[in-house]
Design an enzyme around this catalytic site. Structure first.
Site, mmCIF file in Angstrom:
data_model
loop_
_atom_site.group_PDB
_atom_site.id
_atom_site.type_symbol
_atom_site.label_atom_id
_atom_site.label_comp_id
_atom_site.label_asym_id
_atom_site.label_seq_id
_atom_site.Cartn_x
_atom_site.Cartn_y
_atom_site.Cartn_z
ATOM 1 N N THR A 176 34.469 -1.632 -16.493
ATOM 2 C CA THR A 176 35.367 -0.735 -15.771
ATOM 3 C C THR A 176 36.682 -1.421 -15.407
ATOM 4 O O THR A 176 36.723 -2.639 -15.220
ATOM 5 C CB THR A 176 34.664 -0.267 -14.477
ATOM 6 N N ASP A 177 37.718 -0.614 -15.225
ATOM 7 C CA ASP A 177 39.004 -1.164 -14.768
ATOM 8 C C ASP A 177 38.942 -1.631 -13.315
ATOM 9 O O ASP A 177 39.830 -2.352 -12.851
ATOM 10 C CB ASP A 177 40.136 -0.137 -14.944
ATOM 11 N N GLU A 178 37.874 -1.217 -12.588
ATOM 12 C CA GLU A 178 37.796 -1.576 -11.161
ATOM 13 C C GLU A 178 37.626 -3.073 -10.942
ATOM 14 O O GLU A 178 37.796 -3.557 -9.829
ATOM 15 C CB GLU A 178 36.638 -0.837 -10.496
ATOM 16 N N TYR B 250 29.946 -2.267 -6.013
ATOM 17 C CA TYR B 250 29.858 -1.830 -7.422
ATOM 18 C C TYR B 250 30.774 -2.665 -8.306
ATOM 19 O O TYR B 250 30.343 -3.257 -9.304
ATOM 20 C CB TYR B 250 30.220 -0.335 -7.543
ATOM 21 N N LYS C 57 30.017 -5.381 -11.391
ATOM 22 C CA LYS C 57 30.529 -5.184 -12.756
ATOM 23 C C LYS C 57 31.374 -6.397 -13.167
ATOM 24 O O LYS C 57 31.297 -6.860 -14.310
ATOM 25 C CB LYS C 57 31.348 -3.896 -12.863
ATOM 26 N N GLY D 44 37.321 0.655 2.260
ATOM 27 C CA GLY D 44 37.882 -0.205 1.196
ATOM 28 C C GLY D 44 38.418 0.565 0.000
ATOM 29 O O GLY D 44 38.651 -0.018 -1.063
HETATM 30 P P1 NAD Z 1 25.755 7.006 -14.869
HETATM 31 O O1 NAD Z 1 25.403 6.606 -13.477
HETATM 32 O O2 NAD Z 1 26.072 8.438 -15.163
HETATM 33 O O3 NAD Z 1 24.562 6.593 -15.854
HETATM 34 C C1 NAD Z 1 23.896 5.361 -15.761
HETATM 35 C C2 NAD Z 1 22.630 5.431 -16.612
HETATM 36 O O4 NAD Z 1 22.007 4.139 -16.560
HETATM 37 C C3 NAD Z 1 21.613 6.449 -16.100
HETATM 38 O O5 NAD Z 1 21.079 7.190 -17.178
HETATM 39 C C4 NAD Z 1 20.526 5.581 -15.459
HETATM 40 O O6 NAD Z 1 19.231 6.164 -15.495
HETATM 41 C C5 NAD Z 1 20.609 4.316 -16.296
HETATM 42 N N1 NAD Z 1 20.115 3.129 -15.586
HETATM 43 C C6 NAD Z 1 20.452 2.736 -14.327
HETATM 44 N N2 NAD Z 1 19.782 1.605 -14.014
HETATM 45 C C7 NAD Z 1 19.041 1.272 -15.112
HETATM 46 C C8 NAD Z 1 18.150 0.202 -15.412
HETATM 47 N N3 NAD Z 1 17.884 -0.767 -14.516
HETATM 48 N N4 NAD Z 1 17.571 0.165 -16.635
HETATM 49 C C9 NAD Z 1 17.821 1.147 -17.548
HETATM 50 N N5 NAD Z 1 18.632 2.180 -17.318
HETATM 51 C C10 NAD Z 1 19.247 2.248 -16.114
HETATM 52 O O7 NAD Z 1 26.942 6.055 -15.300
HETATM 53 P P2 NAD Z 1 28.224 6.361 -16.233
HETATM 54 O O8 NAD Z 1 29.293 6.964 -15.412
HETATM 55 O O9 NAD Z 1 27.753 7.016 -17.469
HETATM 56 O O10 NAD Z 1 28.681 4.853 -16.567
HETATM 57 C C11 NAD Z 1 28.157 4.189 -17.725
HETATM 58 C C12 NAD Z 1 28.802 2.825 -17.834
HETATM 59 O O11 NAD Z 1 30.208 2.961 -17.979
HETATM 60 C C13 NAD Z 1 28.586 1.934 -16.611
HETATM 61 O O12 NAD Z 1 28.378 0.617 -17.072
HETATM 62 C C14 NAD Z 1 29.894 2.034 -15.843
HETATM 63 O O13 NAD Z 1 30.125 0.868 -15.105
HETATM 64 C C15 NAD Z 1 30.877 2.193 -16.983
HETATM 65 N N6 NAD Z 1 32.129 2.911 -16.662
HETATM 66 C C16 NAD Z 1 32.084 4.143 -16.084
HETATM 67 C C17 NAD Z 1 33.271 4.846 -15.869
HETATM 68 C C18 NAD Z 1 33.265 6.231 -15.259
HETATM 69 O O14 NAD Z 1 34.342 6.793 -15.038
HETATM 70 N N7 NAD Z 1 32.128 6.850 -15.006
HETATM 71 C C19 NAD Z 1 34.494 4.261 -16.227
HETATM 72 C C20 NAD Z 1 34.500 2.973 -16.801
HETATM 73 C C21 NAD Z 1 33.308 2.330 -17.031
HETATM 74 O O1 DAU Z 2 37.743 3.461 -12.711
HETATM 75 C C1 DAU Z 2 36.494 3.554 -13.331
HETATM 76 C C2 DAU Z 2 35.436 3.939 -12.311
HETATM 77 O O2 DAU Z 2 35.644 5.318 -12.016
HETATM 78 C C3 DAU Z 2 34.009 3.697 -12.818
HETATM 79 O O3 DAU Z 2 33.815 2.322 -12.984
HETATM 80 C C4 DAU Z 2 32.975 4.259 -11.837
HETATM 81 O O4 DAU Z 2 31.675 4.132 -12.387
HETATM 82 C C5 DAU Z 2 33.294 5.722 -11.598
HETATM 83 O O5 DAU Z 2 32.384 6.257 -10.629
HETATM 84 C C6 DAU Z 2 34.741 5.884 -11.115
HETATM 85 O O6 DAU Z 2 34.899 5.284 -9.800
HETATM 86 P P1 DAU Z 2 35.731 6.044 -8.626
HETATM 87 O O7 DAU Z 2 35.258 5.493 -7.343
HETATM 88 O O8 DAU Z 2 37.176 6.054 -8.947
HETATM 89 O O9 DAU Z 2 35.162 7.543 -8.891
HETATM 90 P P2 DAU Z 2 34.720 8.730 -7.919
HETATM 91 O O10 DAU Z 2 34.421 9.894 -8.817
HETATM 92 O O11 DAU Z 2 33.671 8.320 -6.958
HETATM 93 O O12 DAU Z 2 36.038 9.030 -7.098
HETATM 94 C C7 DAU Z 2 37.300 9.278 -7.741
HETATM 95 C C8 DAU Z 2 38.359 9.364 -6.662
HETATM 96 O O13 DAU Z 2 38.137 10.559 -5.882
HETATM 97 C C9 DAU Z 2 38.330 8.228 -5.654
HETATM 98 O O14 DAU Z 2 39.672 7.958 -5.246
HETATM 99 C C10 DAU Z 2 37.519 8.775 -4.478
HETATM 100 C C11 DAU Z 2 37.911 10.237 -4.483
HETATM 101 N N1 DAU Z 2 36.897 11.212 -4.019
HETATM 102 C C12 DAU Z 2 35.644 11.161 -4.513
HETATM 103 C C13 DAU Z 2 34.708 12.104 -4.146
HETATM 104 C C14 DAU Z 2 33.290 12.050 -4.682
HETATM 105 C C15 DAU Z 2 37.302 12.235 -3.153
HETATM 106 O O15 DAU Z 2 38.474 12.310 -2.715
HETATM 107 N N2 DAU Z 2 36.377 13.183 -2.801
HETATM 108 C C16 DAU Z 2 35.092 13.165 -3.261
HETATM 109 O O16 DAU Z 2 34.311 14.068 -2.893
#
Ligand code: NAD
Ligand code: DAU
Length: 332
Positions: free
Chosen positions: A121-123, A148, A152, A273
């Site tokens: 992730t970019d985080e 988180y 990562k 944070g």
């Molecule tokens: P998600 O939470 O939707 O899915 C995670 C999956 O991993 C689930 O199916 C869960 O059951 C499985 N899992 C969790 N713990 C496990 C374990 N111990 N063993 C096996 N399986 C397990 O997550 P996502 O949003 O699809 O993110 C997927 C990946 O992409 C992550 O590595 C996340 O850090 C990265 N990522 C997410 C975003 C985003 O915007 N969502 C952006 C950049 C990177």
């Molecule tokens: O940047 C990549 C990341 O993006 C991934 O690594 C993470 O897995 C993914 O969950 C996401 O992280 P964020 O914390 O940015 O995503 P989230 O959807 O939780 O929130 C997006 C933005 O919206 C953040 O600034 C918090 C805000 N937010 C979130 C929720 C759930 C709100 O304002 N209201 C809400 O109800």
């Protein structure tokens, strides 16, 4: 390459990647997923049985991981605890899955000489100020701020160390915020769409001015596929689609798209944070691998996503009540 192992393939990005691979390649896919609250087998329904296996299991289970890695040509590692708010409530599963799980996988990949792609992730780079013209690049300094993002960042460092010390055949990608179908309703965009569908108001943390850099999940999948195919071993690639928007702007677009007054949202307790802004410079990926996003138009991608949640209530409804009661306890 004929067979890949996809960890976390029942989650949001993992399942979209599996569908992408089914459509665009002839690879056989084995999904390894623990099916935590975030995993959903319904997201993988209808895949051709001759090209797909599902294994329910934990990436921290060394003997299961060893057996599966021995039988594959490459691992694409999506499995993670992925939600910042949860990591602030209970960090332990983040340490276990994101750090110990990644360690377990790369030990097996090193033993069997298996190609490994680590999805991150970019985080890991922390955040940027709203008025800063800078964007993250592959050279940006690691400054994670939440449990988180710290786990990562740690997992990225493990992969980098295994490349240098043990010659692990690995690549890493760091992507910005994804949106699209099959995303859990705890995340920002699906939460707001399903709130509106339920007659509730969207909820913005703090002043709603935090900025995220949105990319459609299908564009993340095509980027990971390109890196798996042609990425240079040991390299990191940033994935982004020039999609910076404030949270308020996104909520207003959802409200307008769903026929609601533009101001009908609530400002709620901020996330501790809370990172201010993320922004990705994906020049390296575009220049080296010729990748570009297909969803250039955020409004069109958002409209597709709204429609998907309208048409797939059976998929998201079972998660909604628990998610909202958990948020209520946090004042969100
Ligand atoms: P998600 O939470 O939707 O899915 C995670 C999956 O991993 C689930 O199916 C869960 O059951 C499985 N899992 C969790 N713990 C496990 C374990 N111990 N063993 C096996 N399986 C397990 O997550 P996502 O949003 O699809 O993110 C997927 C990946 O992409 C992550 O590595 C996340 O850090 C990265 N990522 C997410 C975003 C985003 O915007 N969502 C952006 C950049 C990177
Ligand atoms: O940047 C990549 C990341 O993006 C991934 O690594 C993470 O897995 C993914 O969950 C996401 O992280 P964020 O914390 O940015 O995503 P989230 O959807 O939780 O929130 C997006 C933005 O919206 C953040 O600034 C918090 C805000 N937010 C979130 C929720 C759930 C709100 O304002 N209201 C809400 O109800």
């Amino acid at each position: 390459m004929q067979r890949i192992l996809v960890t976390g393939g029942a989650g949001f990005i993992g399942c979209n990647f599996v569908h992408y691979i089914m459509e665009h390649t002839r690879l056989h896919v084995t999904v390894l997923d623990k099916l935590t609250y975030a995993g959903n087998l319904g997201s993988l329904a209808g895949l051709p049985p001759e090209r797909y296996d599902f294994v329910k299991g934990d990436i921290c289970d060394a003997s299961l991981v060893d057996q599966l890695v021995a039988a594959t040509d490459a691992v694409v590692h999506f499995a993670a605890e992925s939600h910042n708010d949860n990591s602030l409530q209970e960090p332990r599963p983040f340490v276990d899955t994101n750090l110990v799980g990644t360690f377990t996988l790369i030990e097996a990949a090193r033993k069997h000489g298996t190609r490994f792609h680590h999805v991150s992730t970019d985080e890991v780079y922390g955040d940027l100020a709203l008025d800063d013209p800078a964007r993250f690049t592959e050279e940006s300094v690691y400054r994670p701020t939440s449990p988180y993002s710290a786990t990562k960042a740690g997992s990225d460092m493990l992969v980098r160390a295994w490349v240098r010390s043990f010659g692990l055949q690995a690549t890493i990608s760091n992507c910005s915020n994804n949106y699209g179908p099959f995303q859990h309703v705890e995340k920002f965009i699906p939460r707001q769409i399903t709130n509106v569908l339920d007659g509730a108001r969207p909820r913005l943390y703090g002043n709603g001015l935090n900025v995220r850099d949105w990319i459609h999940v299908e564009d993340h999948s095509s980027a990971v596929a390109a890196i798996l195919r042609n990425g240079r071993i040991g390299e990191t690639y940033l994935i982004g689609a020039d999609g910076e928007r404030s949270n308020r702007e996104v909520v207003e677009k959802i409200l307008v798209r769903m026929g609601q007054p533009v101001e009908s949202y609530d400002l709620v307790t901020d996330r501790p944070g809370h990172d201010v802004r993320y922004a990705i410079d994906s020049t390296k990926l575009r220049r080296e691998l010729g990748w570009s996003p297909r969803y250039g138009d955020f409004d069109a991608g958002l409209a597709d996503t709204v429609r998907w949640y309208q048409e797939n209530e059976d998929w998201w409804r079972p998660q909604k009540a628990d998610t909202e009661s958990n948020y209520a306890k946090q004042g969100h």
